[in-house]
Design an enzyme around this catalytic site. Structure first.
Site, PDB file in Angstrom:
ATOM      1  CE  LYS A 111      -4.559   0.869   0.604  1.00 36.76           C
ATOM      2  NZ  LYS A 111      -5.724   0.001   0.416  1.00 36.76           N
TER       3      LYS A 111
HETATM    4  P1  NAD Z   1     -13.063   7.759  -2.065  1.00 38.38           P
HETATM    5  O1  NAD Z   1     -11.966   8.758  -2.083  1.00 38.38           O
HETATM    6  O2  NAD Z   1     -13.754   7.430  -3.323  1.00 38.38           O
HETATM    7  O3  NAD Z   1     -14.176   8.224  -0.991  1.00 38.38           O
HETATM    8  C1  NAD Z   1     -13.850   8.542   0.320  1.00 38.38           C
HETATM    9  C2  NAD Z   1     -15.076   9.138   0.979  1.00 38.38           C
HETATM   10  O4  NAD Z   1     -14.794   9.331   2.377  1.00 38.38           O
HETATM   11  C3  NAD Z   1     -15.450  10.529   0.438  1.00 38.38           C
HETATM   12  O5  NAD Z   1     -16.852  10.623   0.345  1.00 38.38           O
HETATM   13  C4  NAD Z   1     -14.925  11.471   1.514  1.00 38.38           C
HETATM   14  O6  NAD Z   1     -15.623  12.718   1.573  1.00 38.38           O
HETATM   15  C5  NAD Z   1     -15.187  10.642   2.761  1.00 38.38           C
HETATM   16  N1  NAD Z   1     -14.415  11.093   3.905  1.00 38.38           N
HETATM   17  C6  NAD Z   1     -13.124  11.505   3.946  1.00 38.38           C
HETATM   18  N2  NAD Z   1     -12.797  11.888   5.189  1.00 38.38           N
HETATM   19  C7  NAD Z   1     -13.900  11.707   5.942  1.00 38.38           C
HETATM   20  C8  NAD Z   1     -14.202  11.929   7.311  1.00 38.38           C
HETATM   21  N3  NAD Z   1     -13.276  12.405   8.139  1.00 38.38           N
HETATM   22  N4  NAD Z   1     -15.454  11.619   7.747  1.00 38.38           N
HETATM   23  C9  NAD Z   1     -16.379  11.146   6.912  1.00 38.38           C
HETATM   24  N5  NAD Z   1     -16.163  10.916   5.610  1.00 38.38           N
HETATM   25  C10 NAD Z   1     -14.931  11.199   5.134  1.00 38.38           C
HETATM   26  O7  NAD Z   1     -12.430   6.455  -1.376  1.00 38.38           O
HETATM   27  P2  NAD Z   1     -12.902   4.946  -1.541  1.00 38.38           P
HETATM   28  O8  NAD Z   1     -12.108   4.333  -2.627  1.00 38.38           O
HETATM   29  O9  NAD Z   1     -14.385   4.876  -1.562  1.00 38.38           O
HETATM   30  O10 NAD Z   1     -12.336   4.296  -0.187  1.00 38.38           O
HETATM   31  C11 NAD Z   1     -13.085   4.359   1.033  1.00 38.38           C
HETATM   32  C12 NAD Z   1     -12.561   3.316   2.002  1.00 38.38           C
HETATM   33  O11 NAD Z   1     -12.690   2.021   1.420  1.00 38.38           O
HETATM   34  C13 NAD Z   1     -11.095   3.451   2.382  1.00 38.38           C
HETATM   35  O12 NAD Z   1     -10.915   3.022   3.707  1.00 38.38           O
HETATM   36  C14 NAD Z   1     -10.403   2.477   1.440  1.00 38.38           C
HETATM   37  O13 NAD Z   1      -9.165   2.038   1.932  1.00 38.38           O
HETATM   38  C15 NAD Z   1     -11.433   1.365   1.411  1.00 38.38           C
HETATM   39  N6  NAD Z   1     -11.336   0.479   0.242  1.00 38.38           N
HETATM   40  C16 NAD Z   1     -11.439   0.977  -1.021  1.00 38.38           C
HETATM   41  C17 NAD Z   1     -11.387   0.115  -2.102  1.00 38.38           C
HETATM   42  C18 NAD Z   1     -11.564   0.581  -3.524  1.00 38.38           C
HETATM   43  O14 NAD Z   1     -11.631  -0.277  -4.414  1.00 38.38           O
HETATM   44  N7  NAD Z   1     -11.670   1.874  -3.799  1.00 38.38           N
HETATM   45  C19 NAD Z   1     -11.196  -1.269  -1.881  1.00 38.38           C
HETATM   46  C20 NAD Z   1     -11.119  -1.744  -0.574  1.00 38.38           C
HETATM   47  C21 NAD Z   1     -11.198  -0.859   0.473  1.00 38.38           C
END
Ligand code: NAD
Length: 426
Positions: A111
């Site tokens: 990561k």
């Molecule tokens: P993203 O950037 O698309 O979305 C993140 C969201 O979180 C946004 O809506 C943002 O406004 C919100 N956010 C940020 N800080 C915040 C806070 N302090 N309080 C509330 N909301 C907040 O990211 P994503 O890809 O959707 O990833 C979200 C989570 O899922 C992360 O933990 C990531 O590691 C995990 N994840 C993502 C994937 C993927 O395929 N994208 C896969 C597995 C896990």
């Protein structure tokens, strides 16, 4: 790992190590394997300059931590966020090792990301930052060595820039055999149909498995979502398709509530026109962000950052299921309280595994120079997640333990067998 270098900005590293050590104790993990997995293999920190639109130079710090590659190339996302540091990158890399092992994929865990608030930069600056970061990482990433993917604040466009830079630096005959240096690319650039929704779809697939196990209906259930980005939106999209109702959403801009339900498609359209933020959505009321997890609902889906469910808010939780779309959203102390109260937790390494499983299919598609159809992809994903869910539930029964520890045990057993069979070089 030397503890003096471990910063405490997010606390995720301490969390993942506590979870690992607990699971290792419960299963009595081989001592040598435990030592190997307690360390990361490689930790790359790069400082690189970029010229901004105003002509000034700024120097950025990027990370790539490669935890373990016993089962295959390092695999895991890149995050662009101010909380990215070596501690966060380590924790997230370690979670990836467990996640890929649990899903039975031929990958290890890695990561990284950049310590940056991307909102402060223009699109062309983000493109230069991304390309220069890729240059700085050099051959530390590669299609059969370490394969990044999207995470918080990174998306298909950013993956397209990384892939373009990487393949452009290869001899012409090697370009198309390097396309899979990243996954989560746009479909027109070698991406997989359905990879955009794979994580959110997978979150809902695990909720379906939970409902089947507990003899419950998803139809009519209320749920809340923290984070309305890639994972949060797609999870909401598929929950609503099953007849569930989203009553509260929180993102970095606001927390909104509507007892009668917030339509994910309307909210997405609004956010798209509002710089990605949900603040000001007309069909909901804004509420205090601290009260989000206390909203009355059946299911809570954290889909934002780590350590969001803590001792500060855990007692307010009304949901009977926490489905961890985010990585590390529940800290160890809070989880202990949830379990005492009989609240189920589908752990992150299982719940959000759809993302990396989708990435695996994109990687295969690129390696085979094929184009896969979305229905085929989603049915493969569902099948794999059902198997991971079943393996976790069976291990929980066998070891008389909770689902997170059980999911770790399934993953750690796979790694333990590999090390025992191969031995340690030389
Ligand atoms: P993203 O950037 O698309 O979305 C993140 C969201 O979180 C946004 O809506 C943002 O406004 C919100 N956010 C940020 N800080 C915040 C806070 N302090 N309080 C509330 N909301 C907040 O990211 P994503 O890809 O959707 O990833 C979200 C989570 O899922 C992360 O933990 C990531 O590691 C995990 N994840 C993502 C994937 C993927 O395929 N994208 C896969 C597995 C896990």
């Amino acid at each position: 790992m030397k503890t003096e270098t471990v910063k405490k900005k997010t606390g995720m590293y301490e969390n993942v190590m506590k979870q690992f050590n607990h699971a290792a104790d419960v299963m009595n993990l081989d001592e040598g394997v435990r030592k190997i997995l307690s360390s990361t293999n490689n930790e790359i920190v790069v400082h690189f300059p970029v010229k901004l639109d105003n002509g000034k130079i700024e120097v950025f710090t990027g990370y790539r931590v490669q935890h373990n590659n016993a089962l295959g190339p390092y695999k895991g996302g890149l995050r662009y966020h101010p909380t990215v540091d070596i501690d966060a990158a380590r924790a997230l890399a370690i979670w990836m090792t467990w996640k890929t092992a649990l899903a039975g994929l031929p990958y290890g865990g890695g990561k990284g990301g950049i310590e940056i608030d991307p909102k402060k930069y223009s699109i062309s600056e983000l493109e230069r930052i991304t390309r220069r970061f890729t240059y700085a990482l050099g051959e530390n990433i590669g299609p059969d060595h370490d394969i990044p993917a999207p995470d918080v604040n990174t998306n298909a466009q950013i993956m397209a820039w990384i892939s373009d830079f990487f393949v452009s630096t290869k001899a012409p005959g090697m370009r198309h055999t390097n396309l899979h240096v990243v996954t989560g690319k746009p479909v027109g650039s070698g991406g997989l149909a359905g990879r955009d929704r794979a994580t959110g779809f997978g979150v809902v697939a695990t909720i379906k498995s939970w409902a089947a196990l507990k003899n419950k209906e998803i139809k009519g259930k209320s749920y809340i979502v923290q984070g309305f980005g890639n994972v949060g939106y797609w999870a909401a999209h598929f929950m609503n398709k099953l007849g569930a109702k989203m009553t509260a959403v929180q993102d970095a801009s606001a927390t909104i509530f509507n007892e009668d339900g917030i339509d994910p498609e309307e909210l997405l359209a609004y956010a798209k026109a509002n710089g990605g933020a949900i603040k000001g959505f007309p069909n909901a009321e804004e509420m205090n962000s601290k009260d989000f997890y206390g909203v009355d609902c059946d299911i809570a889906i954290p889909a934002a950052l780590g350590n969001q469910i803590t001792l500060e808010n855990v007692d307010t939780i009304k949901a009977s299921l926490i489905a961890e779309g985010a990585n590390g959203p529940t800290d160890v102390a809070a989880e202990a309280k949830l379990l005492i109260r009989g609240i189920d937790v589908i752990p992150d390494i299982l719940c959000n595994g759809g993302g990396v499983i989708g990435s695996y299919y994109e990687w295969l598609q690129n390696k085979r120079a094929e184009n896969w159809k979305i229905d085929h992809v989603l049915s493969l994903l569902e099948e794999k997640l059902e198997a991971s869910f079943e393996n976790t539930v069976n291990a929980a029964k066998e070891y008389n333990t909770d689902w997170r520890t059980a999911a770790y045990i399934v993953a750690l057993k796979r790694l333990e067998v590999t090390y025992k069979e191969r031995g340690v070089f030389p």
